[in-house]
Scaffold this active site. Sequence first.
Site, mmCIF file in Angstrom:
data_model
loop_
_atom_site.group_PDB
_atom_site.id
_atom_site.type_symbol
_atom_site.label_atom_id
_atom_site.label_comp_id
_atom_site.label_asym_id
_atom_site.label_seq_id
_atom_site.Cartn_x
_atom_site.Cartn_y
_atom_site.Cartn_z
ATOM 1 N N GLU A 1 -19.035 26.332 49.799
ATOM 2 C CA GLU A 1 -19.629 25.488 48.766
ATOM 3 C C GLU A 1 -19.489 24.025 49.165
ATOM 4 O O GLU A 1 -18.421 23.429 48.966
ATOM 5 C CB GLU A 1 -18.915 25.706 47.425
ATOM 6 C CG GLU A 1 -18.984 27.116 46.906
ATOM 7 C CD GLU A 1 -18.794 27.171 45.386
ATOM 8 O OE1 GLU A 1 -19.669 27.715 44.721
ATOM 9 O OE2 GLU A 1 -17.786 26.637 44.881
ATOM 10 N N GLY B 1 -22.974 28.477 39.765
ATOM 11 C CA GLY B 1 -22.351 27.772 38.648
ATOM 12 C C GLY B 1 -23.310 27.699 37.471
ATOM 13 O O GLY B 1 -23.485 28.666 36.715
ATOM 14 N N GLY B 2 -23.961 26.555 37.304
ATOM 15 C CA GLY B 2 -24.825 26.304 36.150
ATOM 16 C C GLY B 2 -25.816 27.420 35.852
ATOM 17 O O GLY B 2 -25.984 27.827 34.689
ATOM 18 N N HIS C 1 -11.396 26.753 44.637
ATOM 19 C CA HIS C 1 -12.641 26.055 44.303
ATOM 20 C C HIS C 1 -12.436 24.548 44.494
ATOM 21 O O HIS C 1 -11.343 24.034 44.216
ATOM 22 C CB HIS C 1 -13.041 26.365 42.853
ATOM 23 C CG HIS C 1 -14.430 25.913 42.549
ATOM 24 N ND1 HIS C 1 -14.730 24.595 42.280
ATOM 25 C CD2 HIS C 1 -15.608 26.583 42.528
ATOM 26 C CE1 HIS C 1 -16.048 24.486 42.096
ATOM 27 N NE2 HIS C 1 -16.596 25.680 42.242
ATOM 28 N N GLY D 1 -23.322 21.224 41.402
ATOM 29 C CA GLY D 1 -23.687 20.585 40.141
ATOM 30 C C GLY D 1 -24.546 19.339 40.306
ATOM 31 O O GLY D 1 -24.740 18.589 39.351
ATOM 32 N N TRP E 1 -18.476 30.689 35.635
ATOM 33 C CA TRP E 1 -18.861 30.029 34.374
ATOM 34 C C TRP E 1 -18.146 28.695 34.184
ATOM 35 O O TRP E 1 -18.486 27.935 33.278
ATOM 36 C CB TRP E 1 -18.563 30.945 33.185
ATOM 37 C CG TRP E 1 -19.360 32.205 33.138
ATOM 38 C CD1 TRP E 1 -20.264 32.666 34.071
ATOM 39 C CD2 TRP E 1 -19.346 33.192 32.093
ATOM 40 N NE1 TRP E 1 -20.793 33.864 33.669
ATOM 41 C CE2 TRP E 1 -20.248 34.211 32.464
ATOM 42 C CE3 TRP E 1 -18.651 33.319 30.894
ATOM 43 C CZ2 TRP E 1 -20.480 35.333 31.667
ATOM 44 C CZ3 TRP E 1 -18.868 34.437 30.095
ATOM 45 C CH2 TRP E 1 -19.780 35.429 30.476
HETATM 46 P P1 13P Z 1 -23.529 24.864 40.615
HETATM 47 O O1 13P Z 1 -24.295 26.131 40.891
HETATM 48 O O2 13P Z 1 -23.556 24.453 39.182
HETATM 49 O O3 13P Z 1 -23.918 23.766 41.569
HETATM 50 O O4 13P Z 1 -21.982 25.197 40.939
HETATM 51 C C1 13P Z 1 -21.646 25.858 42.091
HETATM 52 C C2 13P Z 1 -20.220 26.238 42.024
HETATM 53 O O5 13P Z 1 -19.333 25.396 42.055
HETATM 54 C C3 13P Z 1 -19.879 27.659 41.878
HETATM 55 O O6 13P Z 1 -18.529 27.884 42.060
#
Ligand code: 13P
Length: 253
Positions: A170, A237-238, A98, A176, A10
């Site tokens: 990632e 994430g989002g 992260h 994002g 989140w």
């Molecule tokens: P998004 O899914 O918003 O691109 O973020 C990925 C993320 O950093 C999950 O840890």
Amino acid sequence: MRKRIVAGNWKMNTDVATGVKLASDLMQLLKVQPAPENVGVAIAPPFTHLSEVSKVIDPSKICLASQNCASEAKGAYTGEVSVEMLKSVDVMAVIIGHSERRAYYKEDYATLAKKVDLTIQGGLRPIFCCGEVLEERNAGIQNKIVEAQLKESLFHLSNEDFSKVIIAYEPVWAIGTGVVASPEQAQEIHKFIRSLVAARYGAQIADDLTILYGGSCKSSNAVEIFSKPDVDGGLIGGAALDAAEFHKIVQSF
Ligand code: 13P
């Protein structure tokens, strides 16, 4: 057997009331349509929410995770949250390394290795993030970058301890941004990660390792990405901030 996982990060979003509602909505959806067999669901709300969120989720359906932990066990470290504190609110897994923590808070390999050690010693599972930035991808050195991240912060672990680790690949350029890695790009580097683990820990541990993809993953692209043989789910994430959308991603296997 290798576990598949969809985990929601989140980040610094929602207040406590909104976060509790998001978690309860997700619980309701999972009661109506449970996760597919062998698929685990995790959520990582902000620290302030953990205690309240833990009261509205069933740990057999949703694993509670945190987004970070301290690199020391206890003591005079103002503003930090220890693994023992996280355990006391039923956290079972910790996101470590992260790219936002590496970039904005300058967390280095040695700090991350300490967090991994404390997490495992405390009986929790690290969700260890790795991934390259755009310049590194453009220069074709993504494998070298990821290899260093794993070797420097994870590969000191014993076989037994390494078996507790979940890896999340990632690529920073996909986080994002709405630019998602192609399923082929994800597969290629996930396979590479598994080969590194096989060389260090042997074929069985590598085969059992869960490797998640993260970066602009949503219900519209999850099915294709998760269909790749070395992609075992996602760190979202989002799209994890919407219970229905996240629940759809959970069903994308
Ligand atoms: P998004 O899914 O918003 O691109 O973020 C990925 C993320 O950093 C999950 O840890």
